[in-house]
Scaffold this active site. Structure first.
Site, PDB file in Angstrom:
ATOM      1  CG  HIS A  16      -1.505  -0.746   0.959  1.00 45.36           C
ATOM      2  ND1 HIS A  16      -3.384  -0.865   1.426  1.00 45.36           N
ATOM      3  CD2 HIS A  16      -1.986  -2.114   1.306  1.00 45.36           C
ATOM      4  CE1 HIS A  16      -4.028  -2.107   1.573  1.00 45.36           C
ATOM      5  NE2 HIS A  16      -3.602  -2.765   0.990  1.00 45.36           N
ATOM      6  CG  ASP A 115      -4.823   1.954   2.771  1.00 41.99           C
ATOM      7  OD1 ASP A 115      -5.735   1.506   2.334  1.00 41.99           O
ATOM      8  OD2 ASP A 115      -3.424   1.918   1.982  1.00 41.99           O
ATOM      9  CD  GLN A 316       9.299  -7.556  -8.499  1.00 48.46           C
ATOM     10  OE1 GLN A 316       9.667  -9.183  -7.750  1.00 48.46           O
ATOM     11  NE2 GLN A 316       8.523  -6.937  -9.206  1.00 48.46           N
TER      12      GLN A 316
HETATM   13  C1  UDX Z   1       0.447  -6.839  -1.410  1.00 52.78           C
HETATM   14  C2  UDX Z   1      -0.529  -8.171  -1.325  1.00 52.78           C
HETATM   15  O1  UDX Z   1      -0.169  -9.397  -1.423  1.00 52.78           O
HETATM   16  C3  UDX Z   1      -0.687  -8.117  -3.032  1.00 52.78           C
HETATM   17  O2  UDX Z   1      -1.762  -8.548  -3.256  1.00 52.78           O
HETATM   18  C4  UDX Z   1      -1.388  -7.142  -3.596  1.00 52.78           C
HETATM   19  O3  UDX Z   1      -1.784  -6.222  -4.886  1.00 52.78           O
HETATM   20  C5  UDX Z   1      -0.364  -5.522  -2.973  1.00 52.78           C
HETATM   21  O4  UDX Z   1      -0.385  -5.389  -1.668  1.00 52.78           O
HETATM   22  P1  UDX Z   1       3.638  -7.294  -1.966  1.00 52.78           P
HETATM   23  O5  UDX Z   1       2.865  -9.154  -1.281  1.00 52.78           O
HETATM   24  O6  UDX Z   1       4.388  -6.774  -1.555  1.00 52.78           O
HETATM   25  O7  UDX Z   1       1.583  -7.059  -2.086  1.00 52.78           O
HETATM   26  O8  UDX Z   1       3.703  -7.829  -4.137  1.00 52.78           O
HETATM   27  P2  UDX Z   1       3.718  -6.505  -4.675  1.00 52.78           P
HETATM   28  O9  UDX Z   1       2.078  -5.632  -4.970  1.00 52.78           O
HETATM   29  O10 UDX Z   1       3.718  -7.156  -6.637  1.00 52.78           O
HETATM   30  O11 UDX Z   1       4.992  -5.770  -4.409  1.00 52.78           O
HETATM   31  C6  UDX Z   1       6.108  -5.835  -3.837  1.00 52.78           C
HETATM   32  C7  UDX Z   1       6.787  -4.627  -4.405  1.00 52.78           C
HETATM   33  O12 UDX Z   1       8.344  -5.006  -3.476  1.00 52.78           O
HETATM   34  C8  UDX Z   1       7.619  -4.196  -6.205  1.00 52.78           C
HETATM   35  O13 UDX Z   1       7.387  -3.235  -5.968  1.00 52.78           O
HETATM   36  C9  UDX Z   1       8.838  -6.080  -6.280  1.00 52.78           C
HETATM   37  O14 UDX Z   1       9.238  -4.100  -7.440  1.00 52.78           O
HETATM   38  C10 UDX Z   1       9.522  -5.029  -5.325  1.00 52.78           C
HETATM   39  N1  UDX Z   1      10.279  -6.480  -4.541  1.00 52.78           N
HETATM   40  C11 UDX Z   1       9.606  -7.550  -3.741  1.00 52.78           C
HETATM   41  C12 UDX Z   1      11.790  -6.556  -4.770  1.00 52.78           C
HETATM   42  O15 UDX Z   1      12.162  -4.818  -5.210  1.00 52.78           O
HETATM   43  N2  UDX Z   1      11.942  -7.477  -4.078  1.00 52.78           N
HETATM   44  C13 UDX Z   1      11.798  -8.614  -3.662  1.00 52.78           C
HETATM   45  O16 UDX Z   1      12.658  -9.086  -3.784  1.00 52.78           O
HETATM   46  C14 UDX Z   1      10.414  -8.829  -4.217  1.00 52.78           C
END
Ligand code: UDX
Length: 438
Positions: A16, A115, A316
């Site tokens: 978020h 939010d 990532q």
């Molecule tokens: C959470 C919820 O799990 C998801 O369902 C919702 O859509 C958003 O909130 P999350 O699991 O954190 O999300 O995944 P995501 O939304 O994909 O965000 C992950 C972020 O962390 C991305 O910006 C990604 O680039 C970053 N990341 C993740 C990294 O930089 N390195 C990593 O190893 C893993």
């Protein structure tokens, strides 16, 4: 006249906070001054992610959660939070209401963006005559899905492509919102309650935005997608060298986001699925403290130079940007999904929970993803994983998906500034409306 000042209150989760931060940067580029309010542990994460050039326009305000014995300070974020403590975190957040009231009263901002999980904060702003907007940090397709079932229980959802058998699972996100114990006075709904910001773009889910607007209940305003971090930077030299040896689009990047931990069985299926696929890969493996989940014995040795395992956290965006990457095996967290669109990488979807199954369907509907089917018990299966990876990496499925993904990325980029114009217009409209009532 000085800069207009906006306070932002994201929910305490990276998933978020990231879109809030993105919106903060976009609004700061449009001349607003931003204060982001969060718990100290989240603020330290936010601080690291604010580029230097925003240091005079984006500021941080500490929100102190009460000391509940079951929720020590290092749990004042959902990241790494054991799931049984999620409701406690909600409870603690709600207890900050008087403190948040004080913050708004002291700061007297022109506007609040909060939010959608924290609807109570909009009520606080309203009691102080501060106009506000809520921000649903994922897309309009999902919002319309839950919105439909909330207002039309028992009726069929009008978009079958998104409909899923596992609605019960997807509903989890919605239940969390219910638990926020919304205290909105239904007879006293202001114009601001009718607008919802979403973290998406018309090119991705415009028809769902139109559907919501057509219901007359919610005017959806997309903030547009994020531009890549100003400096996605350089990769670690060893990883870069390894990637440079791979041919174009030959390698899959595998990551399940910041919240989800694979079970022992899932870890095995993913490992063997990767092994059987024959593809080169980078896999970000995360272990939950205290859980006995490990890679299968001998996996690393068998894989050798074909794969790279990154434990914990990977850069990532930098990886997705590299031309050797040809597919993203992802849980379809919304931020990862948007990053895949930005960098033109086809998705091999393995959604786990919350909004992720719906995000996966939305991407399949857009023609930019394949979803890994689960077996009859809902479990991941190594053969299905291997098969989908092979399709994307080695046959024309991947090429077709990539073409569509690149088109989608271009469309999204071309709408970015117009969509932000729309956000600024709504903020200005709500501020003017409030001023005219004073
Ligand atoms: C959470 C919820 O799990 C998801 O369902 C919702 O859509 C958003 O909130 P999350 O699991 O954190 O999300 O995944 P995501 O939304 O994909 O965000 C992950 C972020 O962390 C991305 O910006 C990604 O680039 C970053 N990341 C993740 C990294 O930089 N390195 C990593 O190893 C893993």
């Amino acid at each position: 006249m000085g800069k207009l000042r906006i306070v932002m209150l994201p929910y305490l989760a990276y998933g978020h906070i990231t879109p809030f931060l993105e919106l903060a940067k976009k609004l700061s580029n449009r001349g607003f001054s931003i204060d982001i309010c969060s718990s100290p542990i989240n603020l330290s994460f936010i601080k690291e992610k604010i580029p230097e050039k925003y240091s005079s326009s984006i500021h941080l305000i500490e929100l102190h959660l009460p000391n509940l014995p079951e929720l020590p300070p290092h749990h004042h974020t959902t990241n790494g939070l054991p799931s049984h403590l999620k409701q406690t975190l909600f409870k603690a957040l709600k207890m900050t209401k008087p403190q948040f009231h004080q913050i708004l009263n002291d700061k007297k901002p022109d506007f609040l963006i909060y939010d959608i999980m924290l609807l109570w904060s909009g009520v606080v702003a309203s009691s102080l005559n501060i106009p506000s907007l809520n921000f649903y940090t994922v897309n309009a397709a999902i919002f319309s899905y839950f919105f439909h079932f909330y207002y039309n229980p028992g009726e069929e959802f009008p978009f079958p492509a998104l409909y899923m058998r596992d609605y019960e699972q997807a509903k989890m996100t919605h239940e969390v919102v219910d638990d926020a114990e919304v205290e909105v006075d239904k007879d006293n709904v202001t114009e601001s309650d009718k607008f919802v910001l979403v973290h998406s773009s018309k090119s991705i889910d415009g028809k769902y935005m139109d559907y919501l607007c057509g219901t007359g209940q919610a005017k959806v305003v997309p903030i547009g997608t994020q531009s890549p971090e100003d400096d996605v930077g350089d990769l670690d030299i060893e990883l870069l060298k390894w990637l440079e040896k791979k041919t174009e689009h030959s390698t899959v990047y595998v990551s399940f986001g910041s919240e989800y931990f694979l079970s022992k069985e899932e870890m095995e299926e993913v490992a063997y699925g990767l092994e059987l696929s024959g593809a080169d890969f980078i896999w970000v493996v995360r272990y939950q403290k205290g859980e006995q989940v490990e890679l299968p014995q001998g996996f690393k040795e068998r894989i050798g130079e074909r794969g790279r395992i990154i434990e914990g956290w990977a850069p990532q965006q930098r990886i997705l940007k590299h031309s050797s990457i040809g597919g993203f095996v992802t849980h379809c967290g919304w931020n990862s999904t948007l990053e895949s669109i930005e960098f033109g990488v086809p998705i091999i979807a393995m959604p786990m929970l919350y909004d992720q199954p719906l995000n996966a369907r939305l991407m399949v509907e857009n023609g930019v993803a394949v979803e890994v089917p689960r077996d009859e018990n809902g479990n991941l299966d190594r053969l299905n994983i291997a098969e989908k990876i092979k399709h994307v990496i080695s046959d024309e499925t991947g090429e077709n998906l990539r073409k569509k993904m690149n088109n989608l990325g271009e469309n999204v980029r071309s709408q970015r500034e117009d969509e932000m114009d729309g956000v600024v217009e709504v903020i200005q409209l709500l501020i003017d409306e409030k001023n005219s009532q004073k």
